[in-house]
Design an enzyme around this catalytic site. Structure first.
Site, PDB file in Angstrom:
ATOM      1  N   GLN A 100      46.724  40.505  40.190  1.00 60.46           N
ATOM      2  CA  GLN A 100      45.439  40.872  39.598  1.00 60.46           C
ATOM      3  C   GLN A 100      45.574  41.024  38.089  1.00 60.46           C
ATOM      4  O   GLN A 100      46.504  41.635  37.597  1.00 60.46           O
ATOM      5  CB  GLN A 100      44.893  42.160  40.214  1.00 60.46           C
ATOM      6  CG  GLN A 100      45.743  43.394  40.014  1.00 60.46           C
ATOM      7  CD  GLN A 100      45.129  44.620  40.678  1.00 60.46           C
ATOM      8  OE1 GLN A 100      44.566  44.523  41.759  1.00 60.46           O
ATOM      9  NE2 GLN A 100      45.259  45.770  40.038  1.00 60.46           N
ATOM     10  N   GLY A 101      44.639  40.421  37.367  1.00 57.32           N
ATOM     11  CA  GLY A 101      44.623  40.497  35.909  1.00 57.32           C
ATOM     12  C   GLY A 101      43.537  41.444  35.448  1.00 57.32           C
ATOM     13  O   GLY A 101      42.465  40.993  35.008  1.00 57.32           O
ATOM     14  N   SER A 103      44.370  45.224  33.994  1.00 59.46           N
ATOM     15  CA  SER A 103      44.806  46.123  32.926  1.00 59.46           C
ATOM     16  C   SER A 103      45.120  45.373  31.637  1.00 59.46           C
ATOM     17  O   SER A 103      45.614  44.241  31.657  1.00 59.46           O
ATOM     18  CB  SER A 103      46.043  46.904  33.374  1.00 59.46           C
ATOM     19  OG  SER A 103      45.769  47.679  34.520  1.00 59.46           O
ATOM     20  N   GLU A 218      40.240  48.484  48.384  1.00 59.14           N
ATOM     21  CA  GLU A 218      41.660  48.777  48.267  1.00 59.14           C
ATOM     22  C   GLU A 218      41.939  50.218  48.676  1.00 59.14           C
ATOM     23  O   GLU A 218      42.898  50.503  49.391  1.00 59.14           O
ATOM     24  CB  GLU A 218      42.124  48.541  46.827  1.00 59.14           C
ATOM     25  CG  GLU A 218      43.604  48.843  46.612  1.00 59.14           C
ATOM     26  CD  GLU A 218      43.998  48.770  45.149  1.00 59.14           C
ATOM     27  OE1 GLU A 218      45.133  48.372  44.874  1.00 59.14           O
ATOM     28  OE2 GLU A 218      43.173  49.136  44.297  1.00 59.14           O
TER      29      GLU A 218
END
Length: 332
Positions: A100-101, A103, A218
């Site tokens: 996942q991109g 932060s 999540e």
């Protein structure tokens, strides 16, 4: 698995390649997905029961955490039919891995302040910027990427979600080793990375909404994965069978009180999770107001369990599995 089971890096890679296929062949992975997309069409409560049984068997239920719990559910709700047909089979069979991109270096926990940009040029987007703490980025095939597509919009608006191949020209991945010997996170740099508009997820500038719902999912899966219960069960087994200085641990009143507290707090976490599940079923989507408090409680309790394991295990708890007199490390 044996209680002291541990893998080398090569064994871990082989396991990660083979285990999802076994789950897929048995129909166990992503079993709550619709049958038309490869799932079993199980109800949410059936999915919870399945996850608890996997936890009791000490068997991992997921092949690729990000793909199973974030990308797949988001595509099922917001993706195009073409995206579902292209990406969901790889998630189910474990042949496609994701990172996942989200932060960025100057954003901290304020995800909406991200600055990685995507500018439209014809029917393609040009992406520039940087992501950080990208877990498994060095192994992933695709990145679930948030970008800013409208710099003039309020910060929670103007964000769009993309699916980016990790081998795209202009992408650079730099490893960031952590204190954990095998835990490696990454920085990912985007320098004029081109991506077709076909790989945009959902509507333009609604990415923050989509990711908020995905992160609620999540938090929901933190319960269904049942990791806390499994650790507490292992700790109880350890206390029931081990001795210290010739005395059974189960007869120590301080340890007995600590175990009683952990078991009670674990049941509280389970009830909170079931409440979350019930509201999810009733409302049709994970309830946001319950997701964050549950994650906070579950994370805090996970720390309590780890600290108790260290206290009860004593000095041996600090040793790696395979070293002499290491009865608890890797089990509790």
């Amino acid at each position: 698995f044996d209680d002291d089971f541990e893998m080398t890096d090569d064994e871990r890679r082989q396991f990660n390649a083979e285990w999802p296929q076994k789950l897929f062949e048995g129909g166990w992975i992503c079993a709550t997905w619709p049958e038309e997309y490869g799932g079993k069409g199980l109800t949410t409560m059936q999915g919870v029961a399945l996850a608890e049984e996997f936890a009791r068997a000490k068997a991992p239920m997921r092949g690729d955490f990000f793909g199973d719990t974030l990308v797949g559910p988001t595509l099922l709700q917001w993706g195009t039919e073409e995206q579902k047909r292209e990406f969901l089979p790889g998630i189910l069979q474990g042949t496609t891995s994701w990172c996942q991109g989200f932060s960025e270096p100057n954003s901290g926990s304020d995800l909406a302040s991200l600055k990685t940009s995507a500018e439209l040029d014809g029917d393609e987007w040009v992406i520039n910027g940087q992501k950080v703490w990208t877990t498994q980025g060095h192994h992933a095939d695709y990145c679930f990427l948030l970008t800013r597509t409208d710099p003039d919009a309020p910060k929670h608006k103007g964000i769009t979600l993309f699916l980016i191949p990790m081998d795209s020209p202009g992408m650079e991945i730099q490893a960031m080793p952590t204190i954990g010997e095998r835990e490696i996170t990454n920085q990912v740099f985007f320098d004029d990375v081109w991506i077709s508009d076909e790989y945009r997820v959902g509507e333009l500038n609604k990415g923050f909404q989509y990711i908020s719902e995905a992160l609620d999912l999540e938090r929901f899966t933190m319960f269904t994965f049942a990791p806390i219960q499994g650790r507490v069960d292992l700790l109880c087994e350890y206390v029931a069978t081990e001795e210290r200085d010739g005395q059974p641990l189960r007869e120590d009143p301080v340890i007995r009180q600590k175990i009683a507290q952990l078991v009670t707090q674990t049941e509280v976490a389970r009830v909170l999770g079931l409440r979350f599940v019930a509201k999810s079923i009733k409302g049709g989507a994970p309830p946001t107001n319950e997701a964050s408090p549950y994650k906070l409680y579950a994370t805090t309790h996970s720390v309590r369990v780890a600290n108790a394991s260290m206290d009860i295990g004593g000095a041996a708890a600090q040793l790696r599995v395979g070293m002499e007199d290491a009865p608890i490390q890797g089990r509790a």
